[in-house]
Scaffold this motif. Structure first.
Motif, short mmCIF file in Angstrom:
data_model
loop_
_atom_site.label_atom_id
_atom_site.label_comp_id
_atom_site.label_asym_id
_atom_site.label_seq_id
_atom_site.Cartn_x
_atom_site.Cartn_y
_atom_site.Cartn_z
N UNK A 253 0.83 -1.21 0.00
CA UNK A 253 0.00 0.00 0.00
C UNK A 253 0.87 1.27 0.00
N UNK A 254 1.93 1.34 0.84
CA UNK A 254 2.81 2.52 0.75
C UNK A 254 3.42 2.67 -0.65
N UNK A 255 3.76 1.54 -1.27
CA UNK A 255 4.32 1.61 -2.63
C UNK A 255 3.30 2.22 -3.58
N UNK A 256 2.06 1.74 -3.45
CA UNK A 256 1.01 2.29 -4.33
C UNK A 256 0.82 3.79 -4.07
N UNK A 257 0.80 4.13 -2.80
CA UNK A 257 0.56 5.53 -2.45
C UNK A 257 1.69 6.42 -2.96
N UNK A 258 2.92 6.04 -2.64
CA UNK A 258 4.04 6.93 -2.98
C UNK A 258 4.34 6.94 -4.48
N UNK A 259 4.14 5.80 -5.15
CA UNK A 259 4.37 5.84 -6.60
C UNK A 259 3.24 6.63 -7.27
N UNK A 260 2.03 6.51 -6.71
CA UNK A 260 0.91 7.32 -7.24
C UNK A 260 1.20 8.79 -7.05
N UNK A 261 1.73 9.11 -5.87
CA UNK A 261 2.07 10.51 -5.58
C UNK A 261 3.16 11.01 -6.55
N UNK A 262 4.20 10.17 -6.73
CA UNK A 262 5.28 10.52 -7.65
C UNK A 262 4.75 10.72 -9.06
N UNK A 263 3.82 9.85 -9.44
CA UNK A 263 3.21 9.94 -10.76
C UNK A 263 2.48 11.27 -10.93
N UNK A 264 1.64 11.58 -9.94
CA UNK A 264 0.85 12.82 -10.02
C UNK A 264 1.76 14.04 -10.06
#
Lengths: 497, 316
Positions: free
Chosen positions: A108-119
């Motif tokens: 979940x942290x991976x999803x969150x932080x990669x999503x954040x990086x993506x945005x």
């Protein structure tokens, strides 16, 4: 009846124990996510990925590996098994709750932080432009384009994460001691990732004359293991390969769940609980090593085999702990010999089937976007006809014509008698071996090494590369015919331009 | 109620280094070691009682407890907790709390962390009771258990067990290594709580003196076999302890044997002789044939029965 709330509640409880892993993962993934926001893509170019973020992501895989082992420690730690197996959960719920804990710690942290990086990357680097040093206007890619690339990077990472999780969890479920829970997954991860490539290289080098790794269909080897990470993300098929990779990892997790539900605490403490699992691991790793021996240590095969035998026996001694008898060592020697016999059989099948039919494969049509094409023909050792010549600046259609002719001669070569042991222990198809000894042979046993290399400029990848190559070992008459045919093919190839 | 029907537990291929000295591995046809930890054990544990499991190390007490909790799957036989199998059954397990004989798995926890951990698994967790008992026992809430003394660790685990508010509380060697005052304090707390909420307590010990005074019922295992399982009072009636005094001389064992009595144990202190004998209808009559100034029956504790049974077993 499975209860999601029970699973989630217990996962959150387990998270309390793994707080340190959680915090370390969050920090590393957070840094990776922030650094990823520097990723940009200039319109119609490759993305400029921030490699520091990839570095931090890779470092974060270490706490993931550690968390997977620790979360499933009820499988290899007696006091923990006592506590956890007495808890009001079914074994399936317990397994899923452990997976959920891994999700909370890492995924979940991976999803969150990669999503954040993506945005952030999309916010900072899309739909804008700047003026270059030469005054030209440089445009960044649009939001959907950059988002698509970022999403690909995300699933690339996810495939590695799922693979590590799947293999580590499977090992934890199939063994019962902490030491094995650490080193066996490491071995299995390497073996799964390396073995497909090594098998193809081995077959190609020993029994096939057509170079396979120039084909796009070699990407099929990347569908499992870390191979997917090296998949060319700009190829259209790459997403499919990575998704299949993820699905296979999920399949492995399902297998782990099956193993987990078959166990109770009585097996905790045994180094290996499912003997089949250990033997599969042994046979896969030994196949990988045998192939390395036969590909790289010409003349030293038996010494290398002896070293591998010692290695395999040491591993078995470690796994058996103090429970070793001379009978057991004798049995292990027999098993090792059995695996080597299986490997010889596999090699023999590869030999008689010409690499399981691999040497008649043609380049993928979807790859034919190369231009211009160069064909190099070489017939070494034929003093009467000279050595080599080439055709340059041909069209893509020339590839088909060249491969057609090449396969005619591959078929002629395959009709020659096969020397399995020579090809396995010495060189390609045994032909090379006989060619080397030509002074001692009759004319009818001499072989001439002829080859074709087709290379082209790959527009997509922007570099020159070999798209097809074949090594042929032909008798004198066939070699002369081949040479003549290739000379006569010249005008035909040029006519297609 | 817990019904244990013909339970046998075999540990397949237990590695040599895992076998304890007390273990007696048997061998199968292929000469692989097989440890029959329990052999056809059948018994019932009624609701609302304090049941003691006694036996020496390796007798099978912990294995039976783990089977009741669903930690092990029996090789054969069934265990029903309130008519449901406990193995892989969350409904049955939610009524059981097991405290094993080690506390090592909790060392990274603080008491507060333990509370949060267990309350996630047991929704009925009694926070008020937990706080009250922690206060009574003066256990610090935010210190790691690794810094606790052994007694404090055991107190903490028992405290958690009580706070989880399950119908069945199973304590394996709960008082092992505790000093007498601490043991008495924990016993008192457990007894009060168990009686108050009419729960069932199953408690094991290799040291019968530790639990003999708190059990309603008791069972004894020897090498995986059930020796007896009965009310504590009934168990005691199988043996009787007498004190004999003759002021003229010390009564010798030969004199007692001449009266047709075969004592399980004979001891003397000055002119006072104590014997433990198996009960029989004519024991009083035989004792009267010995010349004494005092012949009285004195209470027998569980530990004494335990020791004599072990001696009898060894003679066999």
């Amino acid at each position: 009846m499975m209860s999601f709330s029970r699973i989630n509640r217990s996962a959150l409880s387990e998270l309390i124990i793994h707080k340190k892993s959680h915090i370390i993962s969050m920090i590393l993934l957070g840094i990776a996510g922030f650094l990823y926001s520097e990723t940009s893509m200039i319109k119609d170019c490759d993305a400029n990925i921030n490699w520091s973020s990839v570095f931090f992501f890779t470092v974060a895989l270490i706490p993931l590996f550690s968390a997977c082992i620790r979360v499933f420690r009820d499988m290899h730690d007696v006091p923990t098994a006592d506590v956890q197996m007495a808890m009001p959960l079914s074994s399936r719920e317990r397994f899923l709750s452990r997976l959920m804990t891994i999700c909370y710690i890492w995924i979940f942290p991976y999803m969150f932080f990669s999503g954040m990086g993506n945005v952030l990357s999309v916010l900072f680097h899309s739909n804008t432009s700047y003026t270059g040093y030469d005054g030209s206007k440089i445009e960044y890619a649009s939001v959907p384009e950059l988002f698509a690339v970022n999403f690909k990077v995300f699933i690339w990472g996810l495939s590695a994460v799922l693979f590590i999780t799947a293999v580590t969890v499977l090992c934890s479920c199939c063994i019962g001691s902490k030491a094995e829970a650490v080193y066996l997954p490491a071995i299995l991860m390497i073996v799964i990732s390396v073995l497909p490539f090594e098998t193809v290289s081995y077959i190609e080098e020993k029994f096939v004359n057509v170079s396979l790794n120039t084909y796009s269909d070699s990407s099929i080897l990347q569908v499992f293991g870390f191979g997917a990470v090296f998949c060319d993300m700009y190829e259209p098929y790459s997403v499919v390969i990575v998704l299949v990779n993820c699905i296979l990892s999920l399949g492995l997790i399902a297998l782990a769940m099956f193993a987990y539900t078959k166990r109770d605490a009585a097996t905790v403490g045994y180094p290996v609980v499912f003997r089949v699992f250990f033997e599969i691991l042994m046979i896969l790793s030994l196949f990988s090593l045998f192939q390395t021996v036969h590909m790289s240590s010409y003349g030293a095969e038996y010494f290398a085999l002896f070293i591998y035998f010692i290695g395999a026996t040491i591993l078995r001694i470690i796994v058996s702990r103090k429970d070793i008898t001379p009978v057991k060592i004798f049995k292990w020697t027999g098993v090792f010999a059995g695996y080597y016999a299986a490997f010889i059989l596999f090699s023999y099948l590869a030999c008689i089937t010409n690499g399981f039919g691999a040497n008649f494969k043609k380049p993928d049509k979807s790859e034919l976007s190369y231009s211009p094409v160069t064909v190099n023909v070489n017939c070494g050792g034929m003093k009467e006809t000279g050595n080599s010549f080439s055709y340059e600046n041909l069209s893509v259609d020339a590839i088909d014509k060249v491969t057609e002719t090449a396969y005619e001669y591959v078929a002629i070569q395959n009709s020659n008698p096969k020397y399995f042991l020579d090809s396995m222990f010495t060189g390609v198809g045994g032909y090379y071996y006989y060619n080397e000894k030509e002074n001692n042979l009759d004319e009818k046993d001499k072989y001439y090494n002829c080859s074709i290399d087709v290379s082209a400029y790959d527009i997509t990848r922007e570099y020159h590369r070999t798209v097809f190559s074949v090594d042929l070992y032909l008798d004198k008459e066939s070699a002369e015919n081949f040479y003549r045919d290739m000379v006569e093919l010249g005008p035909v190839l040029r006519a297609g331009m | 109620m817990i019904e244990i029907n013909n339970i046998t537990m075999i540990f397949d291929n237990k590695p040599a280094h895992k076998l304890k000295k007390s273990d007696k591995p048997v061998f199968d046809e292929e000469m692989k070691p097989r440890e029959k930890a329990l052999d056809a054990v059948t018994m019932e544990i009624p609701d609302g009682c304090i049941y003691g499991f006694v036996g020496f190390n390796g007798a099978g007490k912990s294995t039976l407890m783990r089977l009741i909790c669903g930690i092990y799957k029996p090789s054969s036989g069934t265990i029903l907790v309130d008519s449901e199998s406990s193995f892989d059954n969350p409904a049955a397990k939610s009524n059981i709390f097991f405290v094993n004989d080690e506390t090592i798995e909790y060392t990274d926890f603080t008491l507060d962390k333990m509370r949060r951990y267990y309350s996630g698994y047991y929704p009925q967790f009694d926070h008020e009771l937990f706080e009250r008992l922690a206060y009574t026992l003066e256990l610090p809430m935010n210190r790691k258990l690794s810094t606790f003394s052994k007694g404090m660790k055991r107190q903490s685990v028992v405290l958690i067990g009580l706070a989880c508010h399950t119908k069945y509380l199973i304590l394996d060697e709960a008082f092992d290594g505790l000093d007498p005052s601490m043991r008495d304090m924990i016993k008192k707390i457990i007894r009060e709580e168990i009686k108050k909420r009419k729960s069932t307590l199953i408690i094991s010990s290799h040291n019968v003196a530790e639990i003999g005074d708190m059990c309603d019922k008791v069972m004894r295992l020897t090498r995986g076999k059930l020796v007896f399982a009965d009310e504590l009072e009934n168990v005691k009636t199988n043996y009787r302890k007498f004190q004999l005094v003759n002021l003229e001389h010390t009564i010798s064992i030969e004199e007692i044997e001449a009266a047709g009595i075969k004592p399980e144990k004979y001891s003397q202190a000055g002119k006072v002789v104590r014997i433990i004998v198996r009960d029989s209808d004519d024991i009083s009559e035989k004792l009267r044939s010995i010349e004494t100034v005092l012949c009285e029956e004195i209470p027998l504790d569980l530990e004494e029965i335990f020791v004599y049974d072990k001696n009898a077993e060894e003679v066999k």
